[in-house]
Design a protein around this motif. Sequence first.
Motif, PDB file in Angstrom:
ATOM      1  N   UNK A 104     -56.788 -70.904  17.534  1.00 18.67           N
ATOM      2  CA  UNK A 104     -57.703 -70.035  17.214  1.00 18.67           C
ATOM      3  C   UNK A 104     -57.281 -68.724  16.950  1.00 18.67           C
ATOM      4  N   UNK A 105     -57.576 -68.215  15.930  1.00 16.40           N
ATOM      5  CA  UNK A 105     -57.385 -67.197  15.237  1.00 16.40           C
ATOM      6  C   UNK A 105     -58.686 -66.004  15.300  1.00 16.40           C
ATOM      7  N   UNK A 106     -58.500 -64.687  15.884  1.00 14.69           N
ATOM      8  CA  UNK A 106     -59.576 -63.679  15.813  1.00 14.69           C
ATOM      9  C   UNK A 106     -58.964 -62.891  14.555  1.00 14.69           C
ATOM     10  N   UNK A 107     -59.649 -62.827  13.371  1.00 16.73           N
ATOM     11  CA  UNK A 107     -59.512 -61.791  12.254  1.00 16.73           C
ATOM     12  C   UNK A 107     -60.425 -60.903  12.587  1.00 16.73           C
ATOM     13  N   UNK A 108     -60.043 -59.504  13.274  1.00 17.48           N
ATOM     14  CA  UNK A 108     -60.776 -58.525  13.788  1.00 17.48           C
ATOM     15  C   UNK A 108     -61.176 -57.423  12.517  1.00 17.48           C
ATOM     16  N   UNK A 109     -62.261 -57.248  12.617  1.00 17.50           N
ATOM     17  CA  UNK A 109     -62.756 -55.966  11.479  1.00 17.50           C
ATOM     18  C   UNK A 109     -61.987 -56.723  10.117  1.00 17.50           C
ATOM     19  N   UNK A 110     -62.702 -57.765   9.620  1.00 22.45           N
ATOM     20  CA  UNK A 110     -62.139 -58.495   8.502  1.00 22.45           C
ATOM     21  C   UNK A 110     -62.370 -57.512   7.261  1.00 22.45           C
ATOM     22  N   UNK A 111     -63.554 -56.899   7.275  1.00 22.15           N
ATOM     23  CA  UNK A 111     -63.734 -56.011   6.046  1.00 22.15           C
ATOM     24  C   UNK A 111     -63.234 -54.868   5.938  1.00 22.15           C
ATOM     25  N   UNK A 112     -62.191 -54.658   6.897  1.00 22.26           N
ATOM     26  CA  UNK A 112     -61.236 -53.258   6.583  1.00 22.26           C
ATOM     27  C   UNK A 112     -59.996 -53.511   5.499  1.00 22.26           C
ATOM     28  N   UNK A 113     -59.952 -54.819   5.499  1.00 22.38           N
ATOM     29  CA  UNK A 113     -58.734 -55.049   4.375  1.00 22.38           C
ATOM     30  C   UNK A 113     -59.183 -55.201   3.106  1.00 22.38           C
TER      31      UNK A 113
END
Length: 322
Positions: A104-113
Amino acid sequence: MWPEAAQQSLQLMLARVNSVLLGKEKVVSQVFSALLAGGHVLLEDVPGVGKTLLVRAIARVIGGEFRRIQFTSDMQPADVVGGMVWDGKRGELVFRQGPLMANVVLADEINRTPPRTQSALLEAMEERSVSADGETRPLPSPFMLLATQNPLRDDGTYPLPEAQLDRFMMRLSIGYPAPEDEISMLASGRQRLLPELLRPVIVPEEWLRMQKDAQTVHVHPALLAYAVHIVGATRASSELQLGASPRATLDWIRASQAAAFVAGRRYVVPDDLKHTAEPVLAHRLLLREEAWVKGNSPAKVLEDILTSSPVPMPASEGGRRR
């Protein structure tokens, strides 16, 4: 009904997650439906409503390995998928796993990269593998990606490309809690909001079996034809520049099967399709500029299409249409 043990485990997982995210039973059920269907989830909402809390709680009850990636503007693809590094003791280059190597992977604030780093997730989401230095490596099984993003278009954010949005089975919003739930949250104190206190209900191998069972849920041919009709209508709509893809059709059916599985049924009913349509399809639709100027939205266009297309009722369900 499904085997009693599997249903008991599933209901226990739902109950434990709902014990830390109060009053959001519908969203929790939708996330579990998407994950049971083998999909990934995009949680788009304002800060502080429990997006990260929800993902951490789900990771705890499912078991397996959990990793969190905090996306930033300076992150490189190798920071996500991993890469070759020099091992001084061995005197050679060795592969260092990236944080994607987890169940299980949490991609936190994905739109900041930046888009280049976002694109590093495309292979992982579709092929369940990562490629680095000319070699392809499989991800752990099961693999589930849950990403969060702030819908506010503030500085330092990058819109997700259509190809990546299409790989998210569902886009969901948690929303603010009801007043009574917020009072309960304040009364119980911060200790209740610690997903780390939750105990795993199953092991990853059991989750894989649940996913396979969800894929065997029966879908009547009339409902399959209805789904194809709705998706076709989005492609023909004069208000949409981009309609739903064939992947979207498949995801919609799988999500409906998983929703039926969560409800303890071996067959899909029209409500399963109706309740999963917006979270599965709306984020894949792209408005024409003139429709946007008029104040329209993809969700509204989809709602109009659904309203004008009655759901067929198989004879075994007690009718023809509704």
